[in-house]
Scaffold this active site. Structure first.
Site, PDB file in Angstrom:
ATOM      1  N   ASP A  10      31.411  54.052   5.605  1.00 39.53           N
ATOM      2  CA  ASP A  10      31.427  55.419   6.105  1.00 39.53           C
ATOM      3  C   ASP A  10      32.411  55.586   7.258  1.00 39.53           C
ATOM      4  OD1 ASP A  10      30.566  57.990   6.023  1.00 39.53           O
ATOM      5  OD2 ASP A  10      28.566  57.607   6.816  1.00 39.53           O
TER       6      ASP A  10
ATOM      7  N   LYS B 208      33.413  69.101  -0.935  1.00 40.88           N
ATOM      8  CA  LYS B 208      33.828  67.698  -0.956  1.00 40.88           C
ATOM      9  C   LYS B 208      34.712  67.406  -2.150  1.00 40.88           C
ATOM     10  CE  LYS B 208      29.528  66.294  -3.169  1.00 40.88           C
ATOM     11  NZ  LYS B 208      28.597  65.205  -3.322  1.00 40.88           N
TER      12      LYS B 208
ATOM     13  N   HIS C  94      33.653  59.029  10.084  1.00 44.47           N
ATOM     14  CA  HIS C  94      33.676  60.446  10.419  1.00 44.47           C
ATOM     15  C   HIS C  94      34.893  60.711  11.282  1.00 44.47           C
ATOM     16  CE1 HIS C  94      29.553  59.694   9.132  1.00 44.47           C
ATOM     17  NE2 HIS C  94      29.693  60.877   8.574  1.00 44.47           N
TER      18      HIS C  94
ATOM     19  N   ARG D  44      17.213  56.079   1.454  1.00 45.87           N
ATOM     20  CA  ARG D  44      16.795  57.348   0.859  1.00 45.87           C
ATOM     21  C   ARG D  44      15.679  57.097  -0.148  1.00 45.87           C
ATOM     22  NH1 ARG D  44      22.931  59.869   0.156  1.00 45.87           N
ATOM     23  NH2 ARG D  44      23.467  59.469   2.323  1.00 45.87           N
TER      24      ARG D  44
ATOM     25  N   CYS E 249      26.096  60.206   9.816  1.00 43.90           N
ATOM     26  CA  CYS E 249      26.855  61.179  10.604  1.00 43.90           C
ATOM     27  C   CYS E 249      26.227  61.544  11.950  1.00 43.90           C
ATOM     28  CB  CYS E 249      27.241  62.418   9.811  1.00 43.90           C
ATOM     29  SG  CYS E 249      26.233  62.817   8.406  1.00 43.90           S
TER      30      CYS E 249
ATOM     31  N   GLN F 235      27.069  52.429   3.211  1.00 46.28           N
ATOM     32  CA  GLN F 235      28.263  53.226   2.981  1.00 46.28           C
ATOM     33  C   GLN F 235      29.415  52.654   3.798  1.00 46.28           C
ATOM     34  OE1 GLN F 235      26.494  56.930   4.459  1.00 46.28           O
ATOM     35  NE2 GLN F 235      26.624  57.749   2.382  1.00 46.28           N
TER      36      GLN F 235
ATOM     37  N   HIS G  20      33.832  63.807   6.586  1.00 45.91           N
ATOM     38  CA  HIS G  20      33.009  62.642   6.228  1.00 45.91           C
ATOM     39  C   HIS G  20      33.729  61.985   5.068  1.00 45.91           C
ATOM     40  CE1 HIS G  20      29.205  64.709   7.855  1.00 45.91           C
ATOM     41  NE2 HIS G  20      30.109  65.666   7.833  1.00 45.91           N
TER      42      HIS G  20
END
Length: 703
Positions: free
Chosen positions: A442, A527, A444, A422, A393, A440, A573
């Site tokens: 991902d 979420k 945004h 991570r 993000c 991901q 997200h």
RNA sequence: GCCACCCUAGCUCAGUGGUAGAGCACUCCCUUGGUAAGGGAGAGGUCGUGGGUUCAAAUCCCAUGGGUGGCUCCA
């Protein structure tokens, strides 16, 4: 007293009766099969006096079919019956363990969905080698068929008894029970009640010869009701899940009414083990994890890369349709970026250590700086470095911030297959579902508050498309809200209220059942998660959609509104797959490695029955390649049966057998991995049908 | 990270202090075949790694790496 039975009929008694007496009144067969009762929704011991006028359902043992398996009245196992059985078996196991290791202190032993466990404190480590002797002891207790006898004490007599016994965990359990509103404390003796009336209020504790345990109950009438059981595994746990508190040995077991049920359960577990992506994945050449590369770092092998690429292509098509723009961002970013976002130091423990320049480290070393000093200087912002990105993000936010935006530009949707790192605890890592580096799918979204609902719906729609296309129907939806007592959250309560309301509204519009779970929110916002179970029953969050009012504030993002003032965008997200690694791990198990045609790493294999037909086989292979299929020719000097076996094991969707007959007729003899021999088909006709199956992303028939 | 268990050939596993084994896979030879393993021969391991005990260690002890099951955690 008036008793209402499940069929609506009523029975009256002129004295207080127990469920056992009601069952006996109805019929001898029922009385014999009865093991407990449900009284206005609450589980009761069979012989516990009923509270007065009430609704009553008798819980019975199942009957046995010819194979010795349980035959349930409505076809599926009665969860209450199994609950009673397993809870009771936990007591049997506890008694066995206490007999074998007399200094055992029992803590807590509940039933589970498919078994039970008992947490216990004991200096001697119990190992799996001890299971046989625990089971032997349990068997003896079951054969003695001792009744479970409940008695109750009030707090004034109960606590002195507990204090005298000195088991602090049971004292704590009792205190919690009282704090939770319990008026009395109850014990269960595995044996006779020594002549006292267990249901009368007692003024002093009896001294049972048999095992007893502080327990809310209820239980089956006697240990003989426990049909078949097994001690499954040993693990460690902590008192109330607190790692800083006392550690227990947790012994897991399971119990069923019949041996055949237990055998079936064990067989299912073995099949699940064979379906585990950690078994199938490496075997099918999908991925490997290498000690020299590092824990939790997935190496995608060619077959796995195909599956991943196909899934990425699939989602990318939908992204284009939904107005997303693709971006690419680097794998690292400056520490300050994550201080602004709030990820650092909130999640410092779960990040790879920061990268600091060699010059800076050397200079600090020369000054005699310790690691602790380095770390605190970094946190204070005195030293800058780079972080392997733990999420995408901030990078996407800086892309948004690089331009001036008008409300007319919104929503802006930035998508990236972004790889993040991570530092997960080593004990948490496993297969593809919990890893340290993952990608991901991902994106945004930056939108106005008015656009939020529509954008959320669009995101959820995308997740649904993913699940539907892959035939994944067995998922649950979780709306993660903030924990009212939690302190990890950033931002104003008013914004959280708005964000949570938006999530709940979107979830409701989804048309799928969902559960609201306080404490499951991200630190910046609530979420909506799509959660699925893996083959051994562990739950994994896959698709996720998150509403965020906070990061736009922390990064001071803005757009120009229609009234020519600067306004804050709202961020969403979202990741329909979640991570490619975890998703495909779960997907491998979902398909048991037999991917539908469009995803299969090898879609077809041409099997000439002898090398006399190699030339024809090659021409068929070439045609299939020209049609864009991933196809291989098995030119090995082997018999057809052997080639088929290998292709089946590789879970290749189509095996195309070619021999003299096919060569003469211009056909292939099609064998499908789950449908078997489908006969000879003209090559062109086969290609046409297969192209359709592939391009429609059909699930085909699954084995 | 914590507790327990496990690590032997590419894979699945046997081997409890005394000369490292099997099946499959692999290489070569024979076999040329019609829907889930044709036959033969060969090659392949300093038993995860490092220490220790012992005349002798895959085997016993310690440390360490990795895995599994739980616990805890999961932006």
């Amino acid at each position: 007293m008036k008793i209402t039975l499940p069929d609506g009929s009523e029975k009256s008694f002129d004295k207080q009766v127990s469920a056992a007496e009601v069952a006996a009144d109805i019929g001898a067969g029922l009385a014999k099969a009865a093991i407990g009762a449900k009284v206005d929704g609450e589980l009761y011991d069979l012989n516990r006096p009923l509270p007065g006028d009430c609704g009553l359902a008798i819980i019975t043992k199942p009957r046995e079919d010819k194979k010795g398996k349980s035959k349930w009245r409505d076809g599926k196992p009665d969860a209450d019956a199994l609950y009673l059985l397993r809870h009771s078996c936990a007591h049997v196991m506890a008694e066995a363990i206490c007999k074998l290791w007399p200094d055992t202190q029992l803590a807590y032993g509940p039933p589970l969905d498919n078994g039970f466990y008992y947490d216990l404190s004991l200096d001697t480590p119990i190992s799996s080698d001890d299971f046989a002797k625990i089971e032997a002891e349990m068997k003896r207790i079951v054969e003695e068929d001792r009744p479970f006898t409940r008695y109750e004490l009030d707090a004034d007599t109960g606590f002195p008894k507990l204090n005298e016994e000195g088991n602090k965990y049971k004292i704590d359990n009792a205190e919690r029970a009282c704090a939770g509103g319990a008026k009395t404390l109850s014990w269960y003796i595995t044996g006779e009640a020594n002549g006292f009336n267990p249901w009368a209020s007692l003024t002093c504790a009896p001294k049972p010869e048999n095992f007893e345990d502080l327990c809310q109950g209820p239980h089956v009438p006697s240990t003989g009701a426990v049909g078949a059981f097994k001690v499954m595994s040993i693990a460690s746990s902590n008192w109330h899940g607190d790692v800083t508190s006392d550690r227990f040995q947790r012994v897991y077991g399971t119990a069923f009414f019949t041996q055949a049920d237990l055998d079936e359960h064990l067989e299912n577990l073995e099949q699940a083990r064979q379906r585990d992506h950690r078994v199938i994945g490496p075997r099918l050449g999908l991925y490997t994890i290498d000690e020299q590369v590092g824990q939790g770092l997935v190496l995608w092998k060619p077959n796995g890369a195909v599956v991943r690429q196909e899934l990425q292509n699939f989602i990318a098509e939908h992204l284009t349709r939904q107005g997303y723009k693709q971006v690419f961002t680097p794998h690292i970013g400056k520490l300050g970026l994550y201080k602004t976002s709030g990820h650092y130091p909130y999640y410092q423990d779960s990040q790879y250590p920061a990268l600091v320049s060699r010059e800076q480290v050397n200079a600090l070393a020369d000054e005699g700086c310790t690691c602790a000093q380095l770390s605190s200087q970094m946190e204070a912002g005195e030293i800058d470095g780079y972080l392997l990105k733990p999420m995408n993000c901030p990078h996407h936010i800086r892309i948004f911030a690089s331009d001036k935006h008008s409300y007319r530009d919104l929503p802006i949707r930035l998508a990236e297959f972004g790889t993040v790192y991570r530092w997960e605890q080593s004990g948490e890592l496993g297969g593809m579902t919990r890893v340290r580096g993952f990608t991901q799918d991902d994106a945004h979204l930056f939108c106005t508050e008015d656009q939020l609902d529509a954008e959320l719906s669009g995101c959820l729609e995308l997740v649904k498309i993913v699940f539907n296309t892959l035939g994944m129907e067995d998922y649950r939806v979780r709306v993660g809200l903030r924990d009212p007592d939690g302190d990890k959250y950033v931002g104003e309560p008013a914004q959280w209220d708005k964000a949570e309301a938006a999530c709940l509204k979107a979830a409701k519009s989804l048309g799928v059942e969902f559960s609201s779970e306080p404490g499951e929110a991200a630190f910046y916002g609530p979420k909506i998660d799509f959660v699925v179970k893996d083959v051994i029953g562990r739950e994994w969050q896959l698709g996720t959609v998150q509403v965020d009012y906070q990061l736009p504030i922390r990064f001071d993002l803005s757009y120009t509104g229609a009234d020519n003032t600067q306004k804050k965008p709202v961020m969403i997200h979202r990741a329909p797959f979640g991570s490619m690694e975890r998703f495909i791990g779960v997907l491998i198990e979902h398909f048991n490695g037999a991917f539908p045609l469009w995803l299969a790493p090898q879609q077809m294999r041409v099997l000439p029955i002898s090398d006399k037909f190699l030339e024809y086989a090659q021409s068929v292979t070439d045609k299939l390649k020209a049609a864009g299929f991933r196809v291989e020719l098995d030119a090995n000097n082997e018999r057809l049966n052997a080639k088929i076996k290998l292709a089946q094991e590789a879970k290749v969707p189509y095996m195309l057998v070619v021999g003299g007959k096919d060569q003469d007729a211009g056909t292939v003899s099609v064998r499908h991995r789950s449908e078997g021999d489908k006969g000879a088909v003209a090559v062109e006709a086969f290609i046409e049908a297969a192209v359709k199956e592939r391009d429609e992303r059909s699930l085909g028939s699954q084995s």
